[in-house]
Design an enzyme around this catalytic site. Structure first.
Site, PDB file in Angstrom:
ATOM      1  N   CYS A  71       0.870  -1.177   0.000  1.00 37.83           N
ATOM      2  CA  CYS A  71       0.000   0.000   0.000  1.00 37.83           C
ATOM      3  C   CYS A  71       0.905   1.224   0.000  1.00 37.83           C
ATOM      4  O   CYS A  71       1.745   1.374   0.895  1.00 37.83           O
ATOM      5  CB  CYS A  71      -0.864  -0.017   1.259  1.00 37.83           C
ATOM      6  N   CYS A 185      -1.175   3.700  -6.324  1.00 38.90           N
ATOM      7  CA  CYS A 185      -2.029   3.057  -5.317  1.00 38.90           C
ATOM      8  C   CYS A 185      -2.249   1.636  -5.812  1.00 38.90           C
ATOM      9  O   CYS A 185      -2.541   1.426  -6.998  1.00 38.90           O
ATOM     10  CB  CYS A 185      -3.361   3.801  -5.200  1.00 38.90           C
TER      11      CYS A 185
HETATM   12  N1  DGL Z   1      -4.074   0.619  -1.723  1.00 35.46           N
HETATM   13  C1  DGL Z   1      -3.719   1.828  -1.054  1.00 35.46           C
HETATM   14  C2  DGL Z   1      -2.477   2.453  -1.696  1.00 35.46           C
HETATM   15  O1  DGL Z   1      -1.716   1.782  -2.354  1.00 35.46           O
HETATM   16  C3  DGL Z   1      -4.734   2.911  -0.824  1.00 35.46           C
HETATM   17  C4  DGL Z   1      -6.174   2.691  -0.781  1.00 35.46           C
HETATM   18  C5  DGL Z   1      -6.833   3.541   0.305  1.00 35.46           C
HETATM   19  O2  DGL Z   1      -7.205   4.696   0.051  1.00 35.46           O
HETATM   20  O3  DGL Z   1      -6.935   3.021   1.393  1.00 35.46           O
HETATM   21  O4  DGL Z   1      -2.232   3.619  -1.519  1.00 35.46           O
END
Ligand code: DGL
Length: 260
Positions: A71, A185
């Site tokens: 993430c 993301c």
């Molecule tokens: N998957 C997360 C990232 O790579 C973000 C998603 C969220 O907003 O929680 O930043």
């Protein structure tokens, strides 16, 4: 050996998919902090404190050989703290700004990420360090991660909403158009085909998942034998909806009740 793969939701599965291919023989435990989703709007200190507690609990229970923070938003605030606390390798997820700067032909690159990721010093530092000769546009998308979650679960997506979220990525300056959009993301790779269709002109969508898995592979020992192990998933919000459970089982993950 157990490897924890963590995200706020199901975006980190885009990284898990590559890690499983490149790192056979390990047991993966996928953890989604769905109770905290989306991470994009969280204030830095509060998010750090939340994740710190979650990781303490996970490490005590699973004794992992490695954590992959799949993430970007989480990585911008938690990596130094985890590296200080734990002696095993911590792999983060970084927007692919360096490869984008190396590959762009037009000199116009956009980074599509959550509002949290685009505003952090961490991201701005990457641009200063690796992309100072390129025009980098940071685009904070409010709803795209949630739209990706819906799409993965239902196969349907509000295309007008996606088009709106990505519109600012496309700029034309003195005849030079954006030619690379960095997917900052881990949720967004699930929407690549939709975004490709909705884009005003073709661009390369840079997904860092494979590079992350490749890097992770260098940091743990490769098991001598491939054990058949059941990969697990747990959600901080308790048991998710049946459609999520079906999706995870299609992904080869068995849901377990977490205690975080
Ligand atoms: N998957 C997360 C990232 O790579 C973000 C998603 C969220 O907003 O929680 O930043």
């Amino acid at each position: 050996m157990t490897i924890l793969v963590f995200d706020s939701g199901i975006g980190g599965l885009s990284v898990l998919r590559e890690a499983r291919i490149l790192m056979p023989g390990h047991r993966f435990v996928y953890v989604a902090d769905d109770a905290g989703f989306p991470y994009g709007d969280w204030e830095e200190k509060a998010l750090q404190a939340r994740m710190s507690g979650i990781f303490d609990d996970l490490v005590a229970r699973y004794k992992p050989a490695m954590i992959i923070v799949a993430c970007n938003t989480a990585s911008t605030v938690i990596l130094p703290l985890l590296r200080e606390k734990f002696s095993f390798p911590i792999v983060g997820t970084v927007p692919a700004i360096k490869p984008a700067a190396e590959q762009t032909r037009s000199g116009q690159v956009s980074v599509l990420a959550t509002p949290g990721t685009v505003q952090r010093d961490y991201t701005r530092g990457l641009i200063a360090q690796f992309a100072s000769k390129v025009n980098v546009r940071l685009v904070g998308a409010e709803r795209l991660a949630a739209l990706a979650e819906d799409f993965v679960l239902t196969g349907k997506v509000d295309e007008a909403a996606v088009a709106k979220e990505i519109a600012d990525c496309f700029i034309e300056r003195l005849g030079a158009r954006t030619d690379i959009v960095v997917l900052g993301c881990t949720h967004y790779p699930f929407l690549t085909n939709v975004m490709r269709r909705l884009a005003p002109w073709p661009v390369d969508w840079l997904n860092p998942a494979e590079a992350i898995a490749r890097h992770a592979r260098t940091l743990v020992e490769t098991p001598q034998q491939v054990e058949v192990v059941q990969d697990l998933a747990e959600f901080t919000g308790g048991r998710p909806q049946p459609d999520m459970e079906r999706f995870l089982s299609g992904f080869g993950l068995r849901l377990v009740a977490g205690e975080t």
